[in-house]
Design a protein around this motif. Sequence first.
Motif, PDB file in Angstrom:
ATOM      1  N   ILE A  88      -9.763  -5.859   2.383  1.00 27.08           N
ATOM      2  CA  ILE A  88      -9.875  -4.402   2.279  1.00 27.08           C
ATOM      3  C   ILE A  88      -9.022  -3.767   3.375  1.00 27.08           C
ATOM      4  O   ILE A  88      -9.114  -4.164   4.541  1.00 27.08           O
ATOM      5  N   PRO A  89      -8.168  -2.797   3.035  1.00 27.10           N
ATOM      6  CA  PRO A  89      -7.297  -2.174   4.045  1.00 27.10           C
ATOM      7  C   PRO A  89      -8.098  -1.550   5.179  1.00 27.10           C
ATOM      8  O   PRO A  89      -9.186  -1.017   4.972  1.00 27.10           O
ATOM      9  N   GLU A  90      -7.549  -1.637   6.378  1.00 24.68           N
ATOM     10  CA  GLU A  90      -8.186  -1.021   7.540  1.00 24.68           C
ATOM     11  C   GLU A  90      -7.860   0.467   7.579  1.00 24.68           C
ATOM     12  O   GLU A  90      -6.819   0.904   7.084  1.00 24.68           O
ATOM     13  N   ASP A  91      -8.766   1.244   8.170  1.00 26.42           N
ATOM     14  CA  ASP A  91      -8.500   2.667   8.385  1.00 26.42           C
ATOM     15  C   ASP A  91      -7.648   2.804   9.639  1.00 26.42           C
ATOM     16  O   ASP A  91      -8.133   2.615  10.755  1.00 26.42           O
ATOM     17  N   LYS A  97       1.390   4.361   5.278  1.00 23.19           N
ATOM     18  CA  LYS A  97       1.004   3.546   4.129  1.00 23.19           C
ATOM     19  C   LYS A  97       2.216   3.299   3.234  1.00 23.19           C
ATOM     20  O   LYS A  97       2.690   4.196   2.554  1.00 23.19           O
ATOM     21  N   ASN A  98       2.723   2.087   3.273  1.00 23.05           N
ATOM     22  CA  ASN A  98       3.826   1.702   2.392  1.00 23.05           C
ATOM     23  C   ASN A  98       3.211   1.007   1.181  1.00 23.05           C
ATOM     24  O   ASN A  98       3.190  -0.216   1.080  1.00 23.05           O
ATOM     25  N   VAL A  99       2.674   1.807   0.278  1.00 28.53           N
ATOM     26  CA  VAL A  99       1.892   1.274  -0.834  1.00 28.53           C
ATOM     27  C   VAL A  99       2.800   0.851  -1.979  1.00 28.53           C
ATOM     28  O   VAL A  99       3.646   1.616  -2.440  1.00 28.53           O
ATOM     29  N   VAL A 100       2.608  -0.374  -2.424  1.00 33.19           N
ATOM     30  CA  VAL A 100       3.301  -0.883  -3.606  1.00 33.19           C
ATOM     31  C   VAL A 100       2.255  -1.060  -4.703  1.00 33.19           C
ATOM     32  O   VAL A 100       1.219  -1.685  -4.484  1.00 33.19           O
ATOM     33  N   ILE A 101       2.524  -0.506  -5.872  1.00 30.56           N
ATOM     34  CA  ILE A 101       1.560  -0.590  -6.972  1.00 30.56           C
ATOM     35  C   ILE A 101       1.779  -1.888  -7.743  1.00 30.56           C
ATOM     36  O   ILE A 101       2.829  -2.080  -8.362  1.00 30.56           O
ATOM     37  N   PRO A 102       0.807  -2.812  -7.718  1.00 35.92           N
ATOM     38  CA  PRO A 102       0.942  -4.065  -8.462  1.00 35.92           C
ATOM     39  C   PRO A 102       1.023  -3.814  -9.969  1.00 35.92           C
ATOM     40  O   PRO A 102       0.600  -2.759 -10.463  1.00 35.92           O
ATOM     41  N   ILE A 128     -13.373   2.931  -2.255  1.00 34.91           N
ATOM     42  CA  ILE A 128     -12.601   1.733  -2.596  1.00 34.91           C
ATOM     43  C   ILE A 128     -11.180   2.014  -2.117  1.00 34.91           C
ATOM     44  O   ILE A 128     -10.381   2.644  -2.815  1.00 34.91           O
ATOM     45  N   LYS A 129     -10.881   1.583  -0.919  1.00 36.80           N
ATOM     46  CA  LYS A 129      -9.686   2.050  -0.218  1.00 36.80           C
ATOM     47  C   LYS A 129      -8.381   1.727  -0.933  1.00 36.80           C
ATOM     48  O   LYS A 129      -7.502   2.585  -1.073  1.00 36.80           O
ATOM     49  N   GLN A 130      -8.237   0.489  -1.389  1.00 39.44           N
ATOM     50  CA  GLN A 130      -6.956   0.121  -1.987  1.00 39.44           C
ATOM     51  C   GLN A 130      -6.760   0.786  -3.347  1.00 39.44           C
ATOM     52  O   GLN A 130      -5.640   1.167  -3.693  1.00 39.44           O
ATOM     53  N   LEU A 131      -7.826   0.954  -4.108  1.00 37.01           N
ATOM     54  CA  LEU A 131      -7.717   1.667  -5.381  1.00 37.01           C
ATOM     55  C   LEU A 131      -7.330   3.119  -5.130  1.00 37.01           C
ATOM     56  O   LEU A 131      -6.514   3.691  -5.863  1.00 37.01           O
ATOM     57  N   LEU A 132      -7.895   3.713  -4.097  1.00 40.64           N
ATOM     58  CA  LEU A 132      -7.536   5.087  -3.742  1.00 40.64           C
ATOM     59  C   LEU A 132      -6.067   5.155  -3.324  1.00 40.64           C
ATOM     60  O   LEU A 132      -5.341   6.075  -3.707  1.00 40.64           O
TER      61      LEU A 132
END
Length: 207
Positions: A88-91, A97-102, A128-132
């Motif tokens: 789970i990603p840390e706050d 946030k370099n978010v890549v969508i799988p 749900i941090k990563q889903l957000l």
Amino acid sequence: MSAEAAPVVVDAAAPEGMYYRVAGNDGVEFKVSELAIQQSETLNRLITTMCYTAEDVEKKDAIPIENIDGETLKLVFEWCEHHKGEAIPEDDDSVPKNVVIPEFDAKLMEIDNEKLFNLICAANYLNIKQLLNVSCKKVANMAKGKSPEELRVIFEIPTDEEDEAAEKAAKEAEEKEAKEAAKKKAAEKDTTDKDAEKDVQGTSSSA
């Protein structure tokens, strides 16, 4: 759903071993694996508060989620089952946030805007941090490079004129309702006054 009706139960991904029953605000129930539930800090807290154990799964009522419907929860739990066991990603706001969508997430979010925003709200409420992260990234990608007018169309944002028209229509409807209520009250008073007058006349005649 009536108290007598049996709940609709959906297996998010046929969980094996320990699982929990979770119900949306429309009565739809889901069986969600223990590992998948761990993606949600909110559900983990609820389970701890309710002292929910393996023996309670079929004995106690399903864990209620009052402000999320079954259609949205289905997407949420499909995501959780697919990503169960992942970190789970840390706050940490100091780290961009370099978010890549799988690929799985991208396919899951091939839905209309209303459902996407419902998914974002659910991910936020259930923490749900990563889903957000990925759902917000999806919205950011949709908005990237678009003009204000294009964004209005994509996200169905009303124009100032549409806002004013809606406000005017609401005000007119409110005024009409108030007039009808006043008219009804006046008619009732008139009927009451006439009935009272008849009673007085009847009493006078008897005398």
